[in-house]
Design a protein around this motif. Structure first.
Motif, PDB file in Angstrom:
ATOM      1  N   LYS A 359      -8.074  39.269  29.663  1.00 56.08           N
ATOM      2  CA  LYS A 359      -7.836  39.888  28.569  1.00 56.08           C
ATOM      3  C   LYS A 359      -8.142  41.549  28.682  1.00 56.08           C
ATOM      4  N   ASN A 360      -9.367  41.710  29.463  1.00 55.52           N
ATOM      5  CA  ASN A 360      -9.656  43.056  30.100  1.00 55.52           C
ATOM      6  C   ASN A 360      -9.392  43.500  31.381  1.00 55.52           C
ATOM      7  N   THR A 361      -8.227  43.013  31.680  1.00 51.77           N
ATOM      8  CA  THR A 361      -7.686  43.448  33.182  1.00 51.77           C
ATOM      9  C   THR A 361      -6.302  43.905  33.089  1.00 51.77           C
ATOM     10  N   VAL A 362      -5.961  45.116  33.976  1.00 53.34           N
ATOM     11  CA  VAL A 362      -4.769  45.809  34.062  1.00 53.34           C
ATOM     12  C   VAL A 362      -4.413  45.763  35.411  1.00 53.34           C
ATOM     13  N   PHE A 363      -3.106  45.057  35.729  1.00 55.63           N
ATOM     14  CA  PHE A 363      -2.550  45.028  36.810  1.00 55.63           C
ATOM     15  C   PHE A 363      -1.487  46.080  37.139  1.00 55.63           C
ATOM     16  N   SER A 364      -1.551  46.813  38.278  1.00 53.38           N
ATOM     17  CA  SER A 364      -0.555  47.804  38.764  1.00 53.38           C
ATOM     18  C   SER A 364      -0.589  47.713  40.142  1.00 53.38           C
ATOM     19  N   PHE A 365       0.321  48.777  40.754  1.00 53.81           N
ATOM     20  CA  PHE A 365       0.550  48.792  42.048  1.00 53.81           C
ATOM     21  C   PHE A 365       0.524  50.225  42.658  1.00 53.81           C
ATOM     22  N   ILE A 366       0.551  50.411  44.045  1.00 49.60           N
ATOM     23  CA  ILE A 366       0.471  51.794  44.564  1.00 49.60           C
ATOM     24  C   ILE A 366       1.886  51.854  45.084  1.00 49.60           C
ATOM     25  N   PRO A 367       2.645  52.531  44.545  1.00 52.70           N
ATOM     26  CA  PRO A 367       3.952  52.703  44.979  1.00 52.70           C
ATOM     27  C   PRO A 367       4.082  53.068  46.494  1.00 52.70           C
ATOM     28  N   ASN A 368       5.510  52.942  47.097  1.00 52.53           N
ATOM     29  CA  ASN A 368       6.609  52.188  46.660  1.00 52.53           C
ATOM     30  C   ASN A 368       6.667  50.738  47.007  1.00 52.53           C
ATOM     31  N   THR A 369       6.005  50.654  48.151  1.00 47.84           N
ATOM     32  CA  THR A 369       6.426  49.337  49.204  1.00 47.84           C
ATOM     33  C   THR A 369       5.657  48.053  48.676  1.00 47.84           C
ATOM     34  N   ALA A 370       4.326  48.385  47.805  1.00 45.25           N
ATOM     35  CA  ALA A 370       3.642  47.264  47.442  1.00 45.25           C
ATOM     36  C   ALA A 370       4.318  46.631  46.084  1.00 45.25           C
ATOM     37  N   ASP A 406      -3.047  31.197  18.139  1.00 47.21           N
ATOM     38  CA  ASP A 406      -2.152  32.244  18.200  1.00 47.21           C
ATOM     39  C   ASP A 406      -2.643  33.194  19.456  1.00 47.21           C
ATOM     40  N   GLU A 407      -4.006  33.311  19.663  1.00 51.88           N
ATOM     41  CA  GLU A 407      -4.682  34.045  20.662  1.00 51.88           C
ATOM     42  C   GLU A 407      -4.486  33.555  22.026  1.00 51.88           C
ATOM     43  N   LEU A 408      -4.627  32.126  22.056  1.00 52.80           N
ATOM     44  CA  LEU A 408      -3.980  31.409  23.348  1.00 52.80           C
ATOM     45  C   LEU A 408      -2.665  31.697  23.770  1.00 52.80           C
ATOM     46  N   LEU A 409      -1.879  31.433  22.855  1.00 54.16           N
ATOM     47  CA  LEU A 409      -0.252  31.420  23.163  1.00 54.16           C
ATOM     48  C   LEU A 409       0.008  33.131  23.629  1.00 54.16           C
ATOM     49  N   SER A 410      -0.563  33.884  23.146  1.00 56.01           N
ATOM     50  CA  SER A 410      -0.284  35.321  23.074  1.00 56.01           C
ATOM     51  C   SER A 410      -0.819  35.654  24.522  1.00 56.01           C
TER      52      SER A 410
END
Length: 633
Positions: A359-370, A406-410
């Motif tokens: 819930k409190n984790t944001v996923f990203s990547f370091i461009p561009n080949t990752a 609702d929270e589970l399915l979201s």
């Protein structure tokens, strides 16, 4: 990759099996081969931006007429520059006598670069000066057509000194100490030998010199020439060559370290360093493109006969895994799947690091080949969430409230693009302090998507070599978003050992994993290990390379991967960082699960596929200990 490293090179080979008039009639242009060569090279542009070159050979040209053409460039866009130069050969014809552009035979006789055998090369220099003389293809000239030789390749030899000594013993005097020169001269020497042996044989039969020339062209034993030439080569290589008469070859090292693919039909034979380049340029399916087998040479004779013959006994295949992780384009179907799998296999480590708080984790990547590994990681998170949803529904289906349902399915992974590379920014300032300030702004970020001091940011990189860009730029920039924690995730294992087969990773002191291990040894009172390894490495350099073992493994032996990762975290975290930082690396076992057919992992494991690799790593340690900035091979 946050740390840009030079690597590899790219080769492109085309042999037209029909007369040029055939391509004029079927495809509307006698420049069919040149157009396809341009495509092959542009589609491998990722493999080299230090320079490029092409060479072509015309078949069956009358004496007194030029039949070999070559042009090399170091322009910023070298491929475009080369083909702009070639296109200039046709500009006046197109403007003044356009009908001649439809006459394939006239073009062949009167315009350079119109030929049936074409070879292209893209260069990334791993060492040495970046000059036009270092650009392939290399040319060894002779008035005898069958003694002319053109070569271009993706290769590094670990035993250049040994190969040079052999050339001296043959009576040669190479003009420089480089593996390109030794390879060219070694093949050239045995090509000369083959010519002389055939000449002597046919002379005894009473044939005239003109008749002998034709017989030699028909009967050159290319496989024998390559076998004799490559007998003592130690390295990774994919090398393409053309003899002046039109015989051609593409050979691959016995361990299959460097990649080489080919396609053939009744019109054409084509070879390249990457499979998708062939697929795109010729619109063929993945199953139509084959790998050249390790220790084999694809040989195309002047008469169009195509064979794949052994020139060195094949060894256990140790194809470079870095090709799959980073170097080759991800448009290859298998590489795409492998990179996604590398991302998926990181899920367990990441969930532990974030305490499963998605819930409190944001996923990203370091461009561009990752980016592709990132997709795999996100798929893995989705799968984990579905598992949670399924288990919760089964266990609590009777007492879930509507709000809880609702929270589970979201539930879904929070995915954002936070690191943005500013490709237009140039660090042209020479003063170190000012340069560091500029480097810090090579990456930009997206503001307003992180909850201050609440969210954990997980950023995927495909590999971490030096860690300098992470420290000087990326971590500083994303720390401005005020996350509670920053987790840098490498889809590759820790890079611990130098490469000596084509990648610009030859100095131990440049690896953040090595720096971390050395710091840990010193912190824990184990400095004696450093001295012991130095003495072992120095003594080993007096042994034949076949007897040398990798002593640098002892530097890492006292520590678990997690301990080195923790020390790397300390090294790459800027002093003023507010967020907690953690670095997670892929495991070797998971690397092999993701890339089962590319087990070459020496930069991670220290297990080199050739004896020369062990000599190089020990020499690299000696250089580091003695403060020498020289390359180890």
């Amino acid at each position: 990759m946050s740390d840009q490293i030079k690597h590899e090179c790219g080769i492109a080979f085309i042999r037209l099996l029909k007369p040029l008039s055939f391509y004029q009639e079927k495809y509307g242009t006698a420049l069919y081969g040149l157009n396809k060569l341009y495509l092959l090279m542009e589609k491998q542009h990722n493999r080299g931006q230090d320079g490029a070159g092409i060479a072509t050979i015309k078949l069956d040209v009358k004496p007194g007429h030029r039949y070999i053409s070559r042009y090399r460039s170091m322009a910023q866009n070298a491929v475009a520059d080369i083909f702009g130069y070639v296109q200039g050969k046709f500009a006046d014809i197109q403007n003044e006598t356009p009908e001649l552009m439809q006459d394939a035979e006239w073009l062949k006789q009167n315009v350079s670069f119109i030929g049936e055998v074409l070879l292209g090369h893209l260069r990334y220099g791993t060492h040495g000066q970046n000059s036009i003389e270092n650009c392939h293809p290399f040319l060894r000239q002779n008035n005898w057509m069958t003694r002319n030789l053109v070569i271009a390749g993706n290769f590094n030899m670990t035993n250049v000194d040994e190969l040079l000594e052999q050339l001296y013993e043959l009576g040669q005097h190479p003009k420089e100490q480089a593996d390109t020169v030794t390879v060219l001269e070694k093949i050239g020497h045995f090509l000369d030998d083959e010519n002389q042996e055939l000449f002597d044989t046919y002379k005894k039969e009473g044939l005239s010199n003109v008749e002998i020339t034709a017989k030699i062209s028909q009967n050159l034993n290319i496989a024998n020439i390559l076998t004799r030439s490559a007998k003592n080569w130690d390295g990774g290589y994919a090398i393409s060559g053309i003899v002046g008469n039109g015989d051609a070859f593409i050979l691959r090292d016995p361990s299959g370290i460097r990649p080489a693919y080919f396609y053939q039909d009744d019109e054409i034979v084509v070879a390249a360093s990457e499979r998708p380049a062939i697929q795109t340029a010729f619109n063929v399916g993945i199953n139509s493109v084959q790998e050249i087998k390790p220790g084999h040479a694809l040989i195309v004779k002047k008469d169009g006969t195509v064979t794949q013959e052994i020139f060195r006994e094949p060894q256990e295949k140790r194809a470079c895994s870095f090709e799959r992780i980073y170097f080759s384009r991800g448009s290859d179907a298998d590489i795409y799947k492998e990179r996604k799998q590398l991302g998926r296999l990181l899920i367990d480590q990441i969930l532990t690091a974030v305490n499963s708080d998605l819930k409190n984790t944001v996923f990203s990547f370091i461009p561009n080949t990752a980016e592709i590994s990132f997709y795999g990681l996100v798929e893995g998170v989705h799968k984990h969430i579905k598992k949670i949803q399924k288990e919760t529904l089964i266990e609590r289906k009777e007492n879930l409230t509507d709000a809880e349902l609702d929270e589970l399915l979201s539930m879904a992974p929070r995915v954002e693009k936070l690191a943005i590379k500013d490709v237009k920014l140039r660090t042209f300032i020479t003063a170190d302090a000012d340069r560091k300030e500029m480097v810090a702004h090579v990456y930009d970020t997206t503001y307003g998507v992180i909850k201050n001091d609440v969210d954990t940011l997980v950023a995927v990189d495909d590999s971490i070599v030096r860690g300098t860009t992470l420290k000087q730029s990326i971590i500083k920039i994303i720390d401005r978003l005020h996350p509670k924690k920053i987790i840098i995730v490498s889809s590759a294992p820790q890079i611990r050992y130098p490469d000596c087969y084509g990648i610009d990773m030859s100095k131990l002191g440049q690896f953040v994993a090595f720096e971390a291990a050395i710091q840990l040894l010193k912190e824990r009172g184990l400095e004696h290990i450093i001295e012991e390894v130095y003495q072992k490495c120095k003594a080993s350099l007096l042994l034949p390379k076949e007897e040398i073992v990798n002593h640098v493994k002892d530097i890492y032996r006292p520590f678990k991967q997690e301990e080195i990762s923790a020390q790397i975290t300390k090294i790459i975290t800027p002093a003023d960082t507010v967020a907690q930082v953690e670095v997670i690396y892929q495991t070797l076992d998971n690397l092999h699960i993701a890339c089962p057919n590319h087990t070459g992992d020496w930069y991670f494991s220290g297990n080199y596929p050739t004896p020369g690799g062990n000599k190089v790593v020990n020499k690299a340690f000696v250089n580091w200990k003695e403060g020498s900035n020289q390359r180890a091979y």
